[in-house]
Write a protein that holds these residues in place. Structure first.
Motif, PDB file in Angstrom:
ATOM      1  N   GLU A  89      -3.581  27.384  78.625  1.00 39.71           N
ATOM      2  CA  GLU A  89      -3.047  27.149  77.285  1.00 39.71           C
ATOM      3  C   GLU A  89      -4.165  27.185  76.240  1.00 39.71           C
ATOM      4  O   GLU A  89      -3.974  27.694  75.123  1.00 39.71           O
ATOM      5  CB  GLU A  89      -2.330  25.804  77.243  1.00 39.71           C
ATOM      6  N   PHE A  90      -5.318  26.627  76.595  1.00 37.22           N
ATOM      7  CA  PHE A  90      -6.474  26.626  75.701  1.00 37.22           C
ATOM      8  C   PHE A  90      -6.895  28.055  75.354  1.00 37.22           C
ATOM      9  O   PHE A  90      -7.120  28.391  74.180  1.00 37.22           O
ATOM     10  CB  PHE A  90      -7.617  25.874  76.383  1.00 37.22           C
ATOM     11  N   LEU A  91      -6.990  28.913  76.370  1.00 40.24           N
ATOM     12  CA  LEU A  91      -7.394  30.294  76.128  1.00 40.24           C
ATOM     13  C   LEU A  91      -6.379  31.023  75.256  1.00 40.24           C
ATOM     14  O   LEU A  91      -6.752  31.814  74.376  1.00 40.24           O
ATOM     15  CB  LEU A  91      -7.563  31.030  77.463  1.00 40.24           C
ATOM     16  N   ALA A  92      -5.110  30.748  75.468  1.00 34.86           N
ATOM     17  CA  ALA A  92      -4.078  31.393  74.650  1.00 34.86           C
ATOM     18  C   ALA A  92      -4.164  30.947  73.200  1.00 34.86           C
ATOM     19  O   ALA A  92      -4.036  31.766  72.280  1.00 34.86           O
ATOM     20  CB  ALA A  92      -2.696  31.076  75.224  1.00 34.86           C
ATOM     21  N   ARG A  93      -4.398  29.672  72.986  1.00 33.26           N
ATOM     22  CA  ARG A  93      -4.468  29.151  71.623  1.00 33.26           C
ATOM     23  C   ARG A  93      -5.744  29.581  70.913  1.00 33.26           C
ATOM     24  O   ARG A  93      -5.780  29.660  69.679  1.00 33.26           O
ATOM     25  CB  ARG A  93      -4.371  27.631  71.635  1.00 33.26           C
ATOM     26  N   CYS A  94      -6.802  29.858  71.689  1.00 38.59           N
ATOM     27  CA  CYS A  94      -8.090  30.219  71.093  1.00 38.59           C
ATOM     28  C   CYS A  94      -8.341  31.718  71.127  1.00 38.59           C
ATOM     29  O   CYS A  94      -9.483  32.149  70.900  1.00 38.59           O
ATOM     30  CB  CYS A  94      -9.220  29.495  71.820  1.00 38.59           C
ATOM     31  N   ALA A  95      -7.328  32.508  71.406  1.00 36.89           N
ATOM     32  CA  ALA A  95      -7.512  33.959  71.474  1.00 36.89           C
ATOM     33  C   ALA A  95      -8.116  34.475  70.175  1.00 36.89           C
ATOM     34  O   ALA A  95      -7.622  34.194  69.080  1.00 36.89           O
ATOM     35  CB  ALA A  95      -6.171  34.635  71.731  1.00 36.89           C
ATOM     36  N   GLY A  96      -9.220  35.217  70.312  1.00 33.04           N
ATOM     37  CA  GLY A  96      -9.888  35.760  69.138  1.00 33.04           C
ATOM     38  C   GLY A  96     -10.877  34.825  68.484  1.00 33.04           C
ATOM     39  O   GLY A  96     -11.575  35.222  67.543  1.00 33.04           O
ATOM     40  N   LYS A  97     -10.961  33.587  68.942  1.00 32.09           N
ATOM     41  CA  LYS A  97     -11.912  32.624  68.383  1.00 32.09           C
ATOM     42  C   LYS A  97     -13.074  32.417  69.356  1.00 32.09           C
ATOM     43  O   LYS A  97     -12.884  32.431  70.565  1.00 32.09           O
ATOM     44  CB  LYS A  97     -11.243  31.273  68.135  1.00 32.09           C
ATOM     45  N   GLU A  98     -14.242  32.231  68.819  1.00 35.30           N
ATOM     46  CA  GLU A  98     -15.399  31.878  69.634  1.00 35.30           C
ATOM     47  C   GLU A  98     -15.592  30.372  69.555  1.00 35.30           C
ATOM     48  O   GLU A  98     -15.953  29.843  68.502  1.00 35.30           O
ATOM     49  CB  GLU A  98     -16.659  32.603  69.166  1.00 35.30           C
ATOM     50  N   VAL A  99     -15.348  29.695  70.662  1.00 30.02           N
ATOM     51  CA  VAL A  99     -15.445  28.237  70.679  1.00 30.02           C
ATOM     52  C   VAL A  99     -16.724  27.842  71.416  1.00 30.02           C
ATOM     53  O   VAL A  99     -16.855  28.108  72.616  1.00 30.02           O
ATOM     54  CB  VAL A  99     -14.226  27.603  71.387  1.00 30.02           C
ATOM     55  N   PRO A 100     -17.685  27.246  70.723  1.00 32.13           N
ATOM     56  CA  PRO A 100     -18.924  26.861  71.409  1.00 32.13           C
ATOM     57  C   PRO A 100     -18.636  25.859  72.522  1.00 32.13           C
ATOM     58  O   PRO A 100     -17.707  25.055  72.438  1.00 32.13           O
ATOM     59  CB  PRO A 100     -19.769  26.236  70.299  1.00 32.13           C
ATOM     60  N   LEU A 101     -19.463  25.904  73.562  1.00 29.70           N
ATOM     61  CA  LEU A 101     -19.211  25.075  74.739  1.00 29.70           C
ATOM     62  C   LEU A 101     -19.221  23.587  74.394  1.00 29.70           C
ATOM     63  O   LEU A 101     -18.472  22.806  74.992  1.00 29.70           O
ATOM     64  CB  LEU A 101     -20.253  25.383  75.820  1.00 29.70           C
ATOM     65  N   TYR A 102     -20.037  23.189  73.420  1.00 34.88           N
ATOM     66  CA  TYR A 102     -20.073  21.774  73.061  1.00 34.88           C
ATOM     67  C   TYR A 102     -18.776  21.321  72.393  1.00 34.88           C
ATOM     68  O   TYR A 102     -18.510  20.118  72.294  1.00 34.88           O
ATOM     69  CB  TYR A 102     -21.279  21.457  72.161  1.00 34.88           C
ATOM     70  N   ALA A 103     -17.956  22.283  71.928  1.00 35.88           N
ATOM     71  CA  ALA A 103     -16.692  21.948  71.280  1.00 35.88           C
ATOM     72  C   ALA A 103     -15.528  21.877  72.266  1.00 35.88           C
ATOM     73  O   ALA A 103     -14.414  21.507  71.886  1.00 35.88           O
ATOM     74  CB  ALA A 103     -16.381  22.958  70.178  1.00 35.88           C
ATOM     75  N   TRP A 104     -15.758  22.258  73.520  1.00 39.16           N
ATOM     76  CA  TRP A 104     -14.688  22.170  74.517  1.00 39.16           C
ATOM     77  C   TRP A 104     -14.425  20.691  74.816  1.00 39.16           C
ATOM     78  O   TRP A 104     -15.363  19.940  75.122  1.00 39.16           O
ATOM     79  CB  TRP A 104     -15.105  22.888  75.804  1.00 39.16           C
ATOM     80  N   PRO A 105     -13.186  20.245  74.738  1.00 39.49           N
ATOM     81  CA  PRO A 105     -12.909  18.810  74.911  1.00 39.49           C
ATOM     82  C   PRO A 105     -13.102  18.353  76.348  1.00 39.49           C
ATOM     83  O   PRO A 105     -12.903  19.114  77.295  1.00 39.49           O
ATOM     84  CB  PRO A 105     -11.441  18.684  74.491  1.00 39.49           C
ATOM     85  N   ILE A 106     -13.497  17.095  76.486  1.00 47.70           N
ATOM     86  CA  ILE A 106     -13.621  16.457  77.795  1.00 47.70           C
ATOM     87  C   ILE A 106     -12.970  15.078  77.714  1.00 47.70           C
ATOM     88  O   ILE A 106     -12.615  14.592  76.642  1.00 47.70           O
ATOM     89  CB  ILE A 106     -15.085  16.321  78.259  1.00 47.70           C
ATOM     90  N   ALA A 107     -12.854  14.439  78.870  1.00 47.33           N
ATOM     91  CA  ALA A 107     -12.276  13.097  78.917  1.00 47.33           C
ATOM     92  C   ALA A 107     -12.755  12.373  80.162  1.00 47.33           C
ATOM     93  O   ALA A 107     -13.290  12.976  81.096  1.00 47.33           O
ATOM     94  CB  ALA A 107     -10.746  13.171  78.917  1.00 47.33           C
ATOM     95  N   ALA A 108     -12.575  11.067  80.154  1.00 50.59           N
ATOM     96  CA  ALA A 108     -12.711  10.245  81.356  1.00 50.59           C
ATOM     97  C   ALA A 108     -11.313  10.025  81.922  1.00 50.59           C
ATOM     98  O   ALA A 108     -10.326   9.995  81.180  1.00 50.59           O
ATOM     99  CB  ALA A 108     -13.367   8.909  81.023  1.00 50.59           C
ATOM    100  N   LEU A 109     -11.241   9.879  83.228  1.00 49.16           N
ATOM    101  CA  LEU A 109      -9.958   9.691  83.906  1.00 49.16           C
ATOM    102  C   LEU A 109     -10.110   8.654  85.005  1.00 49.16           C
ATOM    103  O   LEU A 109     -10.993   8.763  85.847  1.00 49.16           O
ATOM    104  CB  LEU A 109      -9.501  11.021  84.527  1.00 49.16           C
ATOM    105  N   SER A 110      -9.254   7.639  84.978  1.00 49.04           N
ATOM    106  CA  SER A 110      -9.152   6.721  86.101  1.00 49.04           C
ATOM    107  C   SER A 110      -7.703   6.735  86.574  1.00 49.04           C
ATOM    108  O   SER A 110      -6.783   6.498  85.797  1.00 49.04           O
ATOM    109  CB  SER A 110      -9.574   5.301  85.716  1.00 49.04           C
ATOM    110  N   TRP A 111      -7.540   7.007  87.867  1.00 44.97           N
ATOM    111  CA  TRP A 111      -6.211   7.244  88.432  1.00 44.97           C
ATOM    112  C   TRP A 111      -6.103   6.477  89.731  1.00 44.97           C
ATOM    113  O   TRP A 111      -6.897   6.661  90.655  1.00 44.97           O
ATOM    114  CB  TRP A 111      -6.055   8.749  88.655  1.00 44.97           C
TER     115      TRP A 111
END
Length: 292
Positions: A89-111
């Motif tokens: 979904e991310f790639l589809a929404r960002c088609a044609g945009k150059e997104v720097p790696l530091y701008a890629w979202p991350i998260a913590a997860l406890s499950w």
């Protein structure tokens, strides 16, 4: 056996919450999940302007995780299946945009995956990042099931103290000085093998901490984002035991209210942390003693 589940999730800013807390149920298990999105270090949103890239990532991962759990996947397999869906979904929404790696979202997860086992439950943990999981036994003893300390917090505090000694107290000026370091760290988290962060395109398998515990009937579990756990490890308003007691006796909203009141009272002279307030989320699970 009867179980009770309560959850709460509150953004530090109105209408903007980068956390998610909730549960899933299958015929075989109860799944307790807390996701804590990492604050963006980019200067703009690339995927979801208005909503926010981190909010988008956290909510889309939670939405994709449910079907992966329903499909009967193990925790590691389900986490990868969900994040692969979100990456598409991310790639589809960002088609044609150059997104720097530091701008890629991350998260913590406890499950926590809880299976009924005899009169109690077997708990399977899958943890990425620095959320917190506490277990309260029927006798009142409280155990930290995932005693992880994020080394980055100490690094940030050291850098902030250096800036303070230089006479830099303005929040915007401080953030500008920290941004290069924060961006380098974020790019590293998004690319390192066996990453301990929930990210869009892990370089191999997630480097999650996994463990198994037995929970007696009458036990309780409290899973929290680090923002909620500030009541203990940042502000020292509670011990793990007293925080658990507050949540059990007065509910999660009472603990959240105490957190927000303290943040408001100490905003001008609070501790040396990057954020004077943080999104805060928790889920409280209680099992009854077996009925006779």
């Amino acid at each position: 056996m009867f179980m009770h589940i309560d959850s709460i999730s509150d953004g530090a800013k109105p209408d903007h919450n980068e956390d998610w807390a909730g549960s899933f149920r299958t015929p075989a298990s109860t799944e307790l999940v807390v996701i804590d999105g990492g604050t963006s270090v980019a200067d703009r949103d690339y995927v979801a302007p208005g909503e926010g890239d981190v909010v988008w990532f956290v909510t889309r991962f939670a939405a994709a995780l449910g079907p992966a759990i329903d499909a009967g996947l193990g925790q590691r397999e389900a986490a990868h299946a969900a994040v692969e869906q979100v990456h598409r979904e991310f790639l589809a929404r960002c088609a044609g945009k150059e997104v720097p790696l530091y701008a890629w979202p991350i998260a913590a997860l406890s499950w926590v995956r809880a299976h009924q086992h005899g009169d109690g439950h077997r708990l399977e943990l899958f943890c990425l990042g620095d959320c917190k999981i506490l277990l309260r036994r029927p006798d009142g003893e409280v155990l930290d099931l995932d005693p992880f300390v994020n080394p980055q917090e100490a690094i940030l505090r050291t850098e902030i103290e250096k800036l303070r000694r230089e006479g830099i107290h303005d929040a915007a000026a401080r953030q500008a000085r920290l941004t290069p370091m924060l961006r380098a760290r974020r790019a590293f988290q998004n690319s390192v093998a066996n990453t301990n962060s929930l990210c869009l395109r892990p370089n191999g398998a997630f480097g999650a901490r996994t463990s198994t515990f037995e929970a007696q009937a009458g036990s309780a579990i409290l899973v929290m984002s680090d923002g909620f756990y500030r009541l203990v490890d940042t502000y020292a308003l509670h011990t793990p035991h007293s925080l658990f007691r507050l949540c059990m006796e007065h509910g999660l909203p009472a603990a959240l209210a105490q957190l927000r009141d303290h943040e408001a009272a100490t905003r001008a002279s609070g501790p040396a942390v990057v954020k004077q307030a943080d999104d805060a989320s928790a889920i409280l699970w209680r099992s009854d003693h077996p009925r006779v």
